[in-house]
Design a protein around this motif. Structure first.
Motif, PDB file in Angstrom:
ATOM      1  N   ILE A 168      25.043 -19.603 -32.474  1.00 51.61           N
ATOM      2  CA  ILE A 168      23.883 -18.771 -32.530  1.00 51.61           C
ATOM      3  C   ILE A 168      23.926 -18.123 -31.220  1.00 51.61           C
ATOM      4  N   HIS A 169      23.905 -16.670 -31.265  1.00 49.33           N
ATOM      5  CA  HIS A 169      23.621 -16.206 -29.805  1.00 49.33           C
ATOM      6  C   HIS A 169      22.172 -16.288 -29.504  1.00 49.33           C
ATOM      7  N   ARG A 188      25.103 -24.736 -31.944  1.00 46.33           N
ATOM      8  CA  ARG A 188      25.456 -24.629 -30.517  1.00 46.33           C
ATOM      9  C   ARG A 188      24.972 -23.127 -30.271  1.00 46.33           C
ATOM     10  N   VAL A 189      24.547 -22.914 -29.057  1.00 49.01           N
ATOM     11  CA  VAL A 189      24.043 -21.755 -28.351  1.00 49.01           C
ATOM     12  C   VAL A 189      24.896 -21.104 -27.511  1.00 49.01           C
ATOM     13  N   ILE A 190      24.868 -19.590 -27.549  1.00 48.50           N
ATOM     14  CA  ILE A 190      25.391 -18.968 -26.550  1.00 48.50           C
ATOM     15  C   ILE A 190      24.515 -18.138 -25.854  1.00 48.50           C
ATOM     16  N   PRO A 191      24.139 -18.567 -24.543  1.00 44.13           N
ATOM     17  CA  PRO A 191      23.022 -17.729 -23.855  1.00 44.13           C
ATOM     18  C   PRO A 191      23.568 -16.417 -23.231  1.00 44.13           C
ATOM     19  N   PHE A 192      22.676 -15.544 -23.096  1.00 42.72           N
ATOM     20  CA  PHE A 192      23.151 -14.071 -22.679  1.00 42.72           C
ATOM     21  C   PHE A 192      24.005 -14.138 -21.407  1.00 42.72           C
ATOM     22  N   ALA A 240      34.063 -22.901 -28.612  1.00 39.28           N
ATOM     23  CA  ALA A 240      34.368 -23.608 -27.160  1.00 39.28           C
ATOM     24  C   ALA A 240      33.775 -22.715 -26.057  1.00 39.28           C
ATOM     25  N   MET A 241      33.148 -21.729 -26.465  1.00 39.40           N
ATOM     26  CA  MET A 241      32.178 -20.937 -25.180  1.00 39.40           C
ATOM     27  C   MET A 241      30.899 -21.111 -25.089  1.00 39.40           C
ATOM     28  N   ALA A 242      30.320 -21.670 -26.712  1.00 39.80           N
ATOM     29  CA  ALA A 242      29.015 -22.127 -26.557  1.00 39.80           C
ATOM     30  C   ALA A 242      28.627 -23.536 -25.600  1.00 39.80           C
ATOM     31  N   LEU A 243      27.202 -23.522 -25.519  1.00 39.48           N
ATOM     32  CA  LEU A 243      26.746 -24.898 -25.122  1.00 39.48           C
ATOM     33  C   LEU A 243      26.986 -25.922 -26.102  1.00 39.48           C
ATOM     34  N   GLU A 244      26.839 -27.183 -25.541  1.00 38.34           N
ATOM     35  CA  GLU A 244      27.078 -28.408 -26.469  1.00 38.34           C
ATOM     36  C   GLU A 244      25.845 -28.468 -27.042  1.00 38.34           C
ATOM     37  N   PRO A 245      25.996 -29.357 -28.371  1.00 36.12           N
ATOM     38  CA  PRO A 245      24.935 -29.271 -29.241  1.00 36.12           C
ATOM     39  C   PRO A 245      23.689 -29.676 -28.339  1.00 36.12           C
ATOM     40  N   GLY A 246      23.778 -30.786 -27.427  1.00 31.63           N
ATOM     41  CA  GLY A 246      22.515 -31.309 -26.801  1.00 31.63           C
ATOM     42  C   GLY A 246      22.064 -30.349 -25.787  1.00 31.63           C
ATOM     43  N   SER A 305      22.281 -27.045 -26.192  1.00 35.49           N
ATOM     44  CA  SER A 305      21.817 -26.083 -26.858  1.00 35.49           C
ATOM     45  C   SER A 305      20.326 -26.353 -27.430  1.00 35.49           C
ATOM     46  N   ARG A 306      20.053 -27.805 -27.977  1.00 34.76           N
ATOM     47  CA  ARG A 306      18.888 -28.096 -28.232  1.00 34.76           C
ATOM     48  C   ARG A 306      17.935 -27.832 -27.158  1.00 34.76           C
ATOM     49  N   ASP A 307      18.276 -28.209 -26.105  1.00 37.49           N
ATOM     50  CA  ASP A 307      17.070 -27.970 -24.736  1.00 37.49           C
ATOM     51  C   ASP A 307      17.005 -26.612 -24.562  1.00 37.49           C
ATOM     52  N   PHE A 308      17.948 -25.603 -24.795  1.00 37.56           N
ATOM     53  CA  PHE A 308      17.977 -24.461 -24.424  1.00 37.56           C
ATOM     54  C   PHE A 308      17.007 -23.736 -25.435  1.00 37.56           C
ATOM     55  N   ILE A 309      17.040 -24.115 -26.863  1.00 38.75           N
ATOM     56  CA  ILE A 309      16.094 -23.914 -28.022  1.00 38.75           C
ATOM     57  C   ILE A 309      14.524 -24.281 -27.585  1.00 38.75           C
ATOM     58  N   GLN A 310      14.501 -25.377 -27.163  1.00 38.55           N
ATOM     59  CA  GLN A 310      13.186 -25.960 -26.785  1.00 38.55           C
ATOM     60  C   GLN A 310      12.608 -25.151 -25.635  1.00 38.55           C
ATOM     61  N   ARG A 311      13.279 -24.618 -24.621  1.00 42.03           N
ATOM     62  CA  ARG A 311      12.681 -23.957 -23.668  1.00 42.03           C
ATOM     63  C   ARG A 311      12.439 -22.627 -23.860  1.00 42.03           C
ATOM     64  N   LEU A 312      12.983 -21.957 -24.796  1.00 35.89           N
ATOM     65  CA  LEU A 312      13.039 -20.609 -25.305  1.00 35.89           C
ATOM     66  C   LEU A 312      11.532 -20.651 -26.095  1.00 35.89           C
ATOM     67  N   ALA A 313      11.507 -21.842 -27.063  1.00 37.21           N
ATOM     68  CA  ALA A 313      10.139 -21.758 -28.032  1.00 37.21           C
ATOM     69  C   ALA A 313       8.956 -22.040 -27.119  1.00 37.21           C
ATOM     70  N   LYS A 314       9.071 -22.499 -25.925  1.00 36.33           N
ATOM     71  CA  LYS A 314       7.916 -22.695 -25.100  1.00 36.33           C
ATOM     72  C   LYS A 314       7.445 -21.197 -24.298  1.00 36.33           C
ATOM     73  N   GLU A 315       8.397 -20.358 -24.290  1.00 28.80           N
ATOM     74  CA  GLU A 315       8.501 -19.136 -23.600  1.00 28.80           C
ATOM     75  C   GLU A 315       7.447 -17.999 -24.562  1.00 28.80           C
ATOM     76  N   LEU A 316       7.838 -18.391 -25.880  1.00 28.62           N
ATOM     77  CA  LEU A 316       7.136 -17.522 -26.906  1.00 28.62           C
ATOM     78  C   LEU A 316       5.590 -17.330 -26.971  1.00 28.62           C
TER      79      LEU A 316
END
Length: 283
Positions: free
Chosen positions: A172-173, A206-210, A264-270, A272-283
């Protein structure tokens, strides 16, 4: 036997594969008909999905077409003889056929790969998120049409249940995660839902950051569904006029390679979870 008025995607795929086998053998429809003792129109009806084919006739055709891939032939026989009436049948006549076709493909898929650039993958969406997505459709849906679509989308999650859930691997981008679909509360709930689902062994996110270097929009949204054999895989691309199904063997290979490249370009699952958690806190 009466001809089908509207073959399903699975029935059409069987028809396409039989046509491909005949073409590869260099036979005309008339020549194939002679092998079965039927008329050329009967072959055309089979190859358009309007008529079924028995196991005996299918194996006879495969033999005359010099197809030696037994696993593939067995898979075609299973498709030809399958009489599954799944949960999606309750929506027949209520939703357009493509919704039912997607559910049938879900049901038979061995695995699913997903690349999401704009919206969260449908199988990971909450009811509020799905409702907000459908609410923007043109032409506008009635309340009943909208709720039917939402209910159907949530029902598709059945593939994640039971003793043998379907493996689901999503990339997910960040754009899809940040796009405010619906309210801010709904957006937070959607991120929390993704985190909850990603805890399951059969669901990988997995997440692909900007700021990921080298991506530059190198892919677009797609769903890749694994068939019973690789030749029967399917790629689904959504468009403004409906879903596009891709099943040519060379194109499938290209999309498989594209998915593995993007993954292969995305963050690893762990991470990615950290990234989504940080993003949720920003909302």
């Amino acid at each position: 036997m009466a001809l089908r008025s509207e073959p399903t995607a699975r029935q059409l795929r069987l028809a396409v594969e039989l046509r491909r086998l005949r073409d590869a053998a260099g036979l005309t429809a008339r020549e194939a008909a002679a092998l079965l003792g039927v008329t050329a129109p009967a072959i055309s009806q089979i190859e358009s999905g309007l008529a079924g084919v028995s196991e005996k006739r299918l194996r006879l055709l495969a033999s005359h077409y010099a197809c030696t891939d037994e696993e593939f032939i067995d898979a075609l026989v299973t498709m030809a003889t399958d009489r599954t009436r799944g949960w999606w049948e309750e929506y027949r006549g209520l939703l357009p056929t493509p919704f039912l076709n997607l559910s049938e493909l879900d049901h038979h898929s061995r695995f699913q790969y997903n690349v999401a650039i704009v919206f969260v993958p449908g199988l990971l969406q909450t009811a509020d998120y799905a409702r907000a997505v459908y609410a923007t459709r043109v032409p506008e849906l009635t309340e009943e049409e909208l709720e039917l679509r939402v209910r159907h989308r949530l029902a598709r999650r059945v593939i994640f249940e039971g003793p043998s859930p379907t493996p689901f691997d999503a990339v997910i981008h960040e754009a899809a995660l940040r796009t405010m679909v619906g309210t801010r509360t709904a957006a937070r709930a959607q991120l929390a839902h993704i985190l909850e689902l990603s805890e399951a062994d059969h669901i990988t996110v997995r997440v692909i950051p900007f700021d990921r270097e080298g991506f530059s929009g190198g892919s677009s949204s797609m769903a890749y569904l694994g068939g019973s054999v690789t030749k029967l895989d399917t790629v689904i691309r959504d468009g403004p006029t409906g879903a596009l199904y891709i099943d040519a063997e060379d194109q499938l290979a290209t999309y498989r390679a594209r998915f593995h490249h993007v993954r292969a370009m995305a963050l690893e699952p762990g991470h990615s979870r950290d990234f989504i958690q940080r993003l949720a806190k920003e909302l």
